[in-house]
Design a protein around this motif. Structure first.
Motif, PDB file in Angstrom:
ATOM      1  N   GLN A  43       0.375  -5.865   5.967  1.00  0.00           N
ATOM      2  CA  GLN A  43      -0.648  -5.510   6.458  1.00  0.00           C
ATOM      3  C   GLN A  43      -0.760  -5.759   8.190  1.00  0.00           C
ATOM      4  N   ALA A  44       0.259  -6.918   8.376  1.00  0.00           N
ATOM      5  CA  ALA A  44       0.514  -6.947   9.981  1.00  0.00           C
ATOM      6  C   ALA A  44       1.352  -5.974  10.327  1.00  0.00           C
ATOM      7  N   LEU A  45       2.215  -5.319   9.811  1.00  0.00           N
ATOM      8  CA  LEU A  45       3.313  -4.138  10.248  1.00  0.00           C
ATOM      9  C   LEU A  45       2.207  -2.944  10.131  1.00  0.00           C
ATOM     10  N   GLN A  46       1.529  -2.775   9.157  1.00  0.00           N
ATOM     11  CA  GLN A  46       0.664  -1.546   9.166  1.00  0.00           C
ATOM     12  C   GLN A  46      -0.263  -1.519  10.462  1.00  0.00           C
ATOM     13  N   THR A  47      -0.982  -2.764  10.900  1.00  0.00           N
ATOM     14  CA  THR A  47      -1.728  -2.812  12.058  1.00  0.00           C
ATOM     15  C   THR A  47      -0.975  -2.397  13.269  1.00  0.00           C
ATOM     16  N   MET A  48       0.130  -2.966  13.375  1.00  0.00           N
ATOM     17  CA  MET A  48       1.021  -2.581  14.546  1.00  0.00           C
ATOM     18  C   MET A  48       1.412  -1.167  14.685  1.00  0.00           C
ATOM     19  N   LEU A  49       1.872  -0.477  13.549  1.00  0.00           N
ATOM     20  CA  LEU A  49       2.250   0.674  13.454  1.00  0.00           C
ATOM     21  C   LEU A  49       0.889   1.699  13.823  1.00  0.00           C
ATOM     22  N   ILE A  50      -0.300   1.410  13.382  1.00  0.00           N
ATOM     23  CA  ILE A  50      -1.565   1.952  13.840  1.00  0.00           C
ATOM     24  C   ILE A  50      -1.630   1.633  15.446  1.00  0.00           C
ATOM     25  N   ASN A  51      -1.590   0.590  15.866  1.00  0.00           N
ATOM     26  CA  ASN A  51      -1.867   0.356  17.150  1.00  0.00           C
ATOM     27  C   ASN A  51      -1.031   0.973  18.172  1.00  0.00           C
ATOM     28  N   GLU A  52       0.388   0.585  17.889  1.00  0.00           N
ATOM     29  CA  GLU A  52       1.525   1.122  18.680  1.00  0.00           C
ATOM     30  C   GLU A  52       1.629   2.646  18.650  1.00  0.00           C
ATOM     31  N   LYS A  53       1.512   3.399  17.757  1.00  0.00           N
ATOM     32  CA  LYS A  53       1.642   4.753  17.744  1.00  0.00           C
ATOM     33  C   LYS A  53       0.153   5.322  17.746  1.00  0.00           C
ATOM     34  N   GLN A  54      -0.696   4.807  17.979  1.00  0.00           N
ATOM     35  CA  GLN A  54      -2.034   5.125  18.284  1.00  0.00           C
ATOM     36  C   GLN A  54      -2.635   6.204  16.997  1.00  0.00           C
ATOM     37  N   LEU A  57      -6.442   7.274  11.471  1.00  0.00           N
ATOM     38  CA  LEU A  57      -6.630   7.108  10.131  1.00  0.00           C
ATOM     39  C   LEU A  57      -7.715   8.293   9.433  1.00  0.00           C
ATOM     40  N   MET A  58      -8.230   8.894  10.221  1.00  0.00           N
ATOM     41  CA  MET A  58      -9.134  10.039   9.525  1.00  0.00           C
ATOM     42  C   MET A  58      -8.151  11.277   9.251  1.00  0.00           C
ATOM     43  N   GLU A  59      -6.885  11.429   9.616  1.00  0.00           N
ATOM     44  CA  GLU A  59      -6.229  12.501   9.290  1.00  0.00           C
ATOM     45  C   GLU A  59      -5.372  12.064   7.995  1.00  0.00           C
ATOM     46  N   LEU A  60      -5.001  13.082   7.225  1.00  0.00           N
ATOM     47  CA  LEU A  60      -4.640  12.939   5.916  1.00  0.00           C
ATOM     48  C   LEU A  60      -3.248  12.652   6.109  1.00  0.00           C
ATOM     49  N   ASP A  61      -2.318  13.227   7.058  1.00  0.00           N
ATOM     50  CA  ASP A  61      -1.000  13.077   7.280  1.00  0.00           C
ATOM     51  C   ASP A  61      -0.649  11.790   7.724  1.00  0.00           C
ATOM     52  N   THR A  62      -1.637  11.122   8.337  1.00  0.00           N
ATOM     53  CA  THR A  62      -1.582   9.648   8.864  1.00  0.00           C
ATOM     54  C   THR A  62      -1.529   8.745   7.904  1.00  0.00           C
ATOM     55  N   ARG A  63      -2.609   8.936   6.808  1.00  0.00           N
ATOM     56  CA  ARG A  63      -2.719   8.043   5.379  1.00  0.00           C
ATOM     57  C   ARG A  63      -1.370   8.171   4.843  1.00  0.00           C
ATOM     58  N   ASN A  64      -0.802   9.540   4.810  1.00  0.00           N
ATOM     59  CA  ASN A  64       0.380   9.584   3.899  1.00  0.00           C
ATOM     60  C   ASN A  64       1.409   9.024   4.446  1.00  0.00           C
ATOM     61  N   TYR A  65       1.550   9.162   5.702  1.00  0.00           N
ATOM     62  CA  TYR A  65       2.581   8.320   6.350  1.00  0.00           C
ATOM     63  C   TYR A  65       2.588   6.898   6.399  1.00  0.00           C
ATOM     64  N   LEU A  66       1.619   6.186   6.203  1.00  0.00           N
ATOM     65  CA  LEU A  66       1.244   4.856   6.019  1.00  0.00           C
ATOM     66  C   LEU A  66       1.561   4.535   4.875  1.00  0.00           C
ATOM     67  N   GLN A  67       1.432   5.229   3.539  1.00  0.00           N
ATOM     68  CA  GLN A  67       1.484   5.100   2.077  1.00  0.00           C
ATOM     69  C   GLN A  67       3.092   4.945   1.881  1.00  0.00           C
ATOM     70  N   GLN A  68       3.844   6.171   2.480  1.00  0.00           N
ATOM     71  CA  GLN A  68       5.166   6.191   2.423  1.00  0.00           C
ATOM     72  C   GLN A  68       5.971   4.983   3.161  1.00  0.00           C
ATOM     73  N   GLU A  69       5.316   4.476   4.214  1.00  0.00           N
ATOM     74  CA  GLU A  69       5.984   3.265   5.003  1.00  0.00           C
ATOM     75  C   GLU A  69       5.840   2.080   4.194  1.00  0.00           C
ATOM     76  N   MET A  70       4.647   1.973   3.757  1.00  0.00           N
ATOM     77  CA  MET A  70       4.083   0.972   2.699  1.00  0.00           C
ATOM     78  C   MET A  70       5.243   0.824   1.724  1.00  0.00           C
ATOM     79  N   GLU A  71       5.665   1.873   0.856  1.00  0.00           N
ATOM     80  CA  GLU A  71       6.622   1.974  -0.070  1.00  0.00           C
ATOM     81  C   GLU A  71       7.872   1.437   0.396  1.00  0.00           C
TER      82      GLU A  71
END
Length: 90
Positions: A43-54, A57-71
């Motif tokens: 969760q801390a890494l995800q928050t950092m990725l969201i903030n630093e990469k701006q 989260l409304m975009e499907l590609d962004t949610r897919n990217y975060l899902q892949q990075e989580m895995e």
């Protein structure tokens, strides 16, 4: 007493999550195989990725990217880092 799981990130038995982090089979899988510590670190890494990469989260590609990075993160694979992040000095 907290529930223990065999954490796939750390490869040992650790306290698990109190509830699945989200609904469905994926949430149940995380609940059964990821420790509370590993989930908090993600969760801390995800928050950092969201903030630093701006990320938007409304975009499907962004949610897919975060899902892949989580895995990748939870499976100890090479995951994306936030470029330019400098941790605060202690």
């Amino acid at each position: 007493m907290s529930r223990l799981v065999n954490c796939r990130k750390y490869g040992k038995e650790m306290p698990g999550l109190a509830l699945p982090p989200y609904p469905g089979p994926k949430g149940q899988e995380i609940y059964e195989t990821v420790s509370q510590q590993a989930w908090q670190e993600w969760q801390a890494l995800q928050t950092m990725l969201i903030n630093e990469k701006q990320l938007n989260l409304m975009e499907l590609d962004t949610r897919n990217y975060l899902q892949q990075e989580m895995e990748k993160f939870l499976n100890n694979e090479d995951y994306d880092k936030a470029e330019g992040y400098v941790p605060p000095a202690e």
